[in-house]
Scaffold this motif. Structure first.
Motif, PDB file in Angstrom:
ATOM      1  N   UNK A 133       0.824  -1.195   0.000  1.00 61.25           N
ATOM      2  CA  UNK A 133       0.000   0.000   0.000  1.00 61.25           C
ATOM      3  C   UNK A 133       0.868   1.258   0.000  1.00 61.25           C
ATOM      4  N   UNK A 134       0.509   2.224  -0.822  1.00 64.58           N
ATOM      5  CA  UNK A 134       1.029   3.575  -0.667  1.00 64.58           C
ATOM      6  C   UNK A 134       0.069   4.253   0.306  1.00 64.58           C
ATOM      7  N   UNK A 135       0.414   4.249   1.586  1.00 68.41           N
ATOM      8  CA  UNK A 135      -0.528   4.707   2.607  1.00 68.41           C
ATOM      9  C   UNK A 135      -0.753   6.213   2.583  1.00 68.41           C
ATOM     10  N   UNK A 136       0.121   6.937   1.898  1.00 70.27           N
ATOM     11  CA  UNK A 136      -0.114   8.370   1.752  1.00 70.27           C
ATOM     12  C   UNK A 136      -1.147   8.655   0.662  1.00 70.27           C
ATOM     13  N   UNK A 137      -1.502   7.633  -0.102  1.00 68.49           N
ATOM     14  CA  UNK A 137      -2.507   7.784  -1.155  1.00 68.49           C
ATOM     15  C   UNK A 137      -3.534   6.662  -1.079  1.00 68.49           C
ATOM     16  N   UNK A 138      -3.880   6.263   0.135  1.00 71.26           N
ATOM     17  CA  UNK A 138      -4.882   5.219   0.352  1.00 71.26           C
ATOM     18  C   UNK A 138      -5.871   5.691   1.415  1.00 71.26           C
ATOM     19  N   UNK A 139      -7.142   5.510   1.126  1.00 71.63           N
ATOM     20  CA  UNK A 139      -8.194   5.808   2.106  1.00 71.63           C
ATOM     21  C   UNK A 139      -9.163   4.644   2.141  1.00 71.63           C
ATOM     22  N   UNK A 140      -9.320   4.059   3.319  1.00 76.47           N
ATOM     23  CA  UNK A 140     -10.261   2.956   3.535  1.00 76.47           C
ATOM     24  C   UNK A 140     -11.267   3.425   4.571  1.00 76.47           C
ATOM     25  N   UNK A 141     -12.534   3.470   4.198  1.00 73.18           N
ATOM     26  CA  UNK A 141     -13.522   4.048   5.109  1.00 73.18           C
ATOM     27  C   UNK A 141     -14.797   3.227   5.147  1.00 73.18           C
ATOM     28  N   UNK A 142     -15.544   3.439   6.213  1.00 71.10           N
ATOM     29  CA  UNK A 142     -16.879   2.865   6.372  1.00 71.10           C
ATOM     30  C   UNK A 142     -17.829   4.009   6.693  1.00 71.10           C
ATOM     31  N   UNK A 143     -19.036   3.990   6.112  1.00 72.41           N
ATOM     32  CA  UNK A 143     -19.992   5.064   6.378  1.00 72.41           C
ATOM     33  C   UNK A 143     -21.376   4.486   6.635  1.00 72.41           C
ATOM     34  N   UNK A 144     -22.181   5.237   7.376  1.00 77.00           N
ATOM     35  CA  UNK A 144     -23.509   4.801   7.795  1.00 77.00           C
ATOM     36  C   UNK A 144     -24.400   6.028   7.916  1.00 77.00           C
ATOM     37  N   UNK A 145     -25.705   5.796   8.044  1.00 79.02           N
ATOM     38  CA  UNK A 145     -26.654   6.891   8.214  1.00 79.02           C
ATOM     39  C   UNK A 145     -26.969   7.044   9.703  1.00 79.02           C
ATOM     40  N   UNK A 196     -28.089  12.108   8.389  1.00 80.61           N
ATOM     41  CA  UNK A 196     -26.876  12.392   7.636  1.00 80.61           C
ATOM     42  C   UNK A 196     -26.016  11.150   7.538  1.00 80.61           C
ATOM     43  N   UNK A 197     -25.129  11.141   6.560  1.00 83.11           N
ATOM     44  CA  UNK A 197     -24.178  10.038   6.433  1.00 83.11           C
ATOM     45  C   UNK A 197     -22.875  10.432   7.114  1.00 83.11           C
ATOM     46  N   UNK A 233     -25.656  -3.243  18.799  1.00 84.73           N
ATOM     47  CA  UNK A 233     -25.940  -1.856  19.165  1.00 84.73           C
ATOM     48  C   UNK A 233     -26.545  -1.144  17.959  1.00 84.73           C
ATOM     49  N   UNK A 234     -27.783  -1.457  17.636  1.00 84.73           N
ATOM     50  CA  UNK A 234     -28.433  -0.850  16.481  1.00 84.73           C
ATOM     51  C   UNK A 234     -28.568   0.644  16.701  1.00 84.73           C
ATOM     52  N   UNK A 235     -29.023   1.024  17.901  1.00 86.91           N
ATOM     53  CA  UNK A 235     -29.073   2.417  18.310  1.00 86.91           C
ATOM     54  C   UNK A 235     -29.546   3.350  17.220  1.00 86.91           C
ATOM     55  N   UNK A 236     -28.883   4.493  17.073  1.00 87.21           N
ATOM     56  CA  UNK A 236     -29.347   5.497  16.125  1.00 87.21           C
ATOM     57  C   UNK A 236     -28.721   5.388  14.741  1.00 87.21           C
ATOM     58  N   UNK A 237     -27.932   4.348  14.472  1.00 91.80           N
ATOM     59  CA  UNK A 237     -27.278   4.290  13.166  1.00 91.80           C
ATOM     60  C   UNK A 237     -27.791   3.119  12.343  1.00 91.80           C
ATOM     61  N   UNK A 238     -27.645   3.252  11.041  1.00 92.13           N
ATOM     62  CA  UNK A 238     -28.199   2.268  10.112  1.00 92.13           C
ATOM     63  C   UNK A 238     -27.491   0.926  10.229  1.00 92.13           C
ATOM     64  N   UNK A 239     -28.239  -0.129   9.916  1.00 95.10           N
ATOM     65  CA  UNK A 239     -27.646  -1.462   9.832  1.00 95.10           C
ATOM     66  C   UNK A 239     -26.717  -1.530   8.620  1.00 95.10           C
TER      67      UNK A 239
END
Length: 194
Positions: free
Chosen positions: A26-38, A43-44, A170-176
């Motif tokens: 990996x070129x870690x200065x040019x790599x982005x690995x992310x997870x997103x939810x609602x 908002x996301x 922990x379903x809570x306030x965020x999307x599955x």
């Protein structure tokens, strides 16, 4: 979690044929690995995985010969932005990742498919909190330079509840539903570079 892996690179063939799998890093200065939810339907939101490494043995001529095996540090290898310490403490708790018992996430690729050498899918097994679930990522080869450097984008959707009473409890306030996004540049490992 693409994440998750920048790991989808082996799903693609390229114009430059390599006889055997070649080690990439990996070129870690040019790599982005992310997870997103609602969040609460409003908002996301997202977080990035910052501490990851593994085996990237890529065969662009015959993708099925490739090996992808990556581990992610969950204890302090995540950046969520504001309120960092509080959020990390919550992720580390036994309500989510239970990092006292399971400090890492682990992804191993199990299959690759491509028809045009530029887009494809990669399947694999993602282990979180001791539970392994199959995932699929859609992959695009953005560019393969003459020096071997390759750029990829990969995306996929997972359901937290698939991991049962650990990550999904922990379903809570965020999307599955959680979207994994990977943008990465990979370099030929020094030992394999010409």
């Amino acid at each position: 979690m693409k994440f998750f892996t920048a790991t989808a690179i082996a799903a693609l063939t390229a114009t430059a044929a390599l006889a055997d799998p070649v080690e990439y890093v990996f070129d870690k200065s040019h790599t982005e690995i992310s997870a997103s939810w609602v969040h609460q339907g409003l908002s996301r939101q997202s977080m990035q995985f910052t501490d990851y490494d593994g085996t990237l043995m890529l065969d662009f001529d015959t993708p099925s010969n490739s090996t992808i095996d990556i581990s992610f540090n969950l204890i302090d290898g995540i950046w969520p932005g504001a309120h960092h310490d509080r959020f990390i403490a919550h992720l580390n708790s036994d309500e989510i990742f239970n990092t006292a018992e399971f400090p890492t996430a682990h992804f191993v690729a199990t299959g690759f498919e491509t028809e045009d050498g530029e887009t494809g899918t990669m399947t694999g097994d993602l282990t979180l909190a001791g539970t392994t679930v199959p995932v699929t990522l859609d992959v695009t080869l953005n560019r393969l330079r003459e020096d071997g450097t390759a750029g990829f984008t990969a995306t996929g959707t997972v359901m937290r509840s698939d991991w049962g009473p650990t990550v999904g409890i922990y379903a809570g306030p965020i999307s599955d539903e959680v979207i994994i996004t990977i943008n990465t540049e990979l370099d030929v490992a020094p030992d394999d570079a010409e």
